[in-house]
Design an enzyme around this catalytic site. Structure first.
Site, mmCIF file in Angstrom:
data_model
loop_
_atom_site.group_PDB
_atom_site.id
_atom_site.type_symbol
_atom_site.label_atom_id
_atom_site.label_comp_id
_atom_site.label_asym_id
_atom_site.label_seq_id
_atom_site.Cartn_x
_atom_site.Cartn_y
_atom_site.Cartn_z
ATOM 1 N N GLY A 11 0.802 -1.225 0.000
ATOM 2 C CA GLY A 11 0.000 0.000 0.000
ATOM 3 C C GLY A 11 0.833 1.272 0.000
ATOM 4 N N TYR A 142 -15.180 4.561 8.627
ATOM 5 C CA TYR A 142 -13.724 4.600 8.804
ATOM 6 C C TYR A 142 -13.386 5.086 10.216
ATOM 7 C CZ TYR A 142 -8.875 5.995 7.753
ATOM 8 O OH TYR A 142 -7.515 6.147 7.745
HETATM 9 N N1 SER Z 1 -5.805 9.623 4.287
HETATM 10 C C1 SER Z 1 -6.835 8.984 5.035
HETATM 11 C C2 SER Z 1 -8.118 9.021 4.317
HETATM 12 O O1 SER Z 1 -8.355 10.018 3.666
HETATM 13 C C3 SER Z 1 -7.002 9.654 6.368
HETATM 14 O O2 SER Z 1 -6.610 8.818 7.358
HETATM 15 O O3 SER Z 1 -8.894 8.134 4.419
#
Ligand code: SER
Length: 317
Positions: A11, A142
């Site tokens: 990743g 998230y």
């Molecule tokens: N870069 C990540 C996102 O935008 C933030 O933790 O999901």
């Protein structure tokens, strides 16, 4: 000598962190664990690579046993925009996957680094100078997984003595591997498009300020925190860390200094805009500075200059 496993090694962060860890601990001591995506030749040829899916606890444990792993950098995760599109997948990877890693770590006495995120905050969090310890009521899948992950990591430390540590990463800007479906991806894409097309269409509104960090600092944060003296850590999961905060106009103005014909327009993505609006404008990362000496090297101008230099070469090749 440490024996390290990196999950999510293919990743955005993993692909660069794995190489930094190989540099630090010796290539043979750092196993890159990836799922289906093919590793770059550099990652594949510079040390061991294993297919590791964190949702498969048996395979995970086999790898930890086979290589006698003592430290896991658990980077496999679903980012914010993808998590909103597929909440069950986000739960499976970000919660069940983390649970598996912590269980294996408990069983095999591994230290664990787990990234949390600015996404662990929500609309009721103070948005300016967001404190280390504050309200965390995110309204995204998230964010839910990130808060639960922070708590779970602290629980494994207190209850079972697992050496868990983590940072709340902001948007990470990089030039090796693209991010995989986050809200802050625009701050990476803008550089690729500035060089390729001289223009970029931004999916976030003017004035949407977010914390950001250049990849060398993101790697430094992970390495420094894992090296920190445990006696000095009052917090563990997870430390606010930031290096800069800007909105789309500010980064566009910086890009224009380096690519003079650059122009940007807007086509707002309501999903990403709503997520971004619920996140801090800028975090207070003084706890990280005090407890383990966090200090970023790049600000917006130095990051932008390096991004344009590196990508100009990469994209002309
Ligand atoms: N870069 C990540 C996102 O935008 C933030 O933790 O999901």
């Amino acid at each position: 000598m440490k024996r390290v496993l990196v999950t999510g090694a293919v990743g955005q962060i993993g692909s660069e962190l794995t190489l930094a860890l190989r540099e630090k601990h010796g290539a043979d001591n750092v196993v890159a664990g990836g799922r289906k995506t093919k590793p770059s030749p550099e990652l594949r040829d510079s040390g061991p690579f294993e297919v590791v899916d964190c949702t498969d606890v048996k395979a995970l444990e086999e790898t930890v046993k086979k290589y006698e792993i003592d430290t896991i950098y658990h980077l496999a995760a679903i980012l914010s925009a993808v998590a909103e599109a597929n909440p069950p997948l986000a739960w499976k990877v970000n919660i069940d996957g983390l649970y598996n890693v912590l269980e294996v770590a408990r069983e095999h006495k591994c230290a664990v680094f787990v990234p949390s995120s600015i996404g662990a905050f929500g609309p009721s969090t103070p948005q300016d100078g967001t404190p280390q310890d504050t309200i965390q009521r995110p309204n995204t899948m998230y964010g839910v997984t990130k808060v639960a992950g922070e708590l779970l990591c602290d629980y494994y430390h207190k209850r079972f003595g697992v050496d868990t540590r983590g940072v709340r990463y902001p948007g990470i800007i990089s030039n090796v591997t693209l991010p995989g479906g986050g809200t802050t991806d625009y701050a990476v894409e803008i550089f690729y498009e500035a060089i390729k097309q001289g223009k970029y269409t931004c999916c976030l509104k003017q004035g949407t300020k977010l914390d950001m960090m250049y990849m060398p600092d993101a790697i430094k944060a992970a390495l420094d925190l894992m090296d920190a003296d445990p006696q000095k850590l009052k917090h563990r999961n997870a430390f606010n860390v930031t290096a800069m905060s800007f909105d789309p106009e500010e980064i566009a103005a910086e890009v224009k200094k380096l690519v003079p014909n650059f122009t940007m327009d807007y086509d707002i993505d309501p999903v990403r805009q709503a997520i971004a609006a619920s996140w801090p404008n800028y975090m207070d990362d003084s706890a990280a500075r005090e407890e383990w000496g966090w200090l970023p090297a790049y600000d917006l101008p130095t990051m932008a200059k390096d991004m344009i230099e590196v990508l100009s070469k990469k994209l002309s090749g």
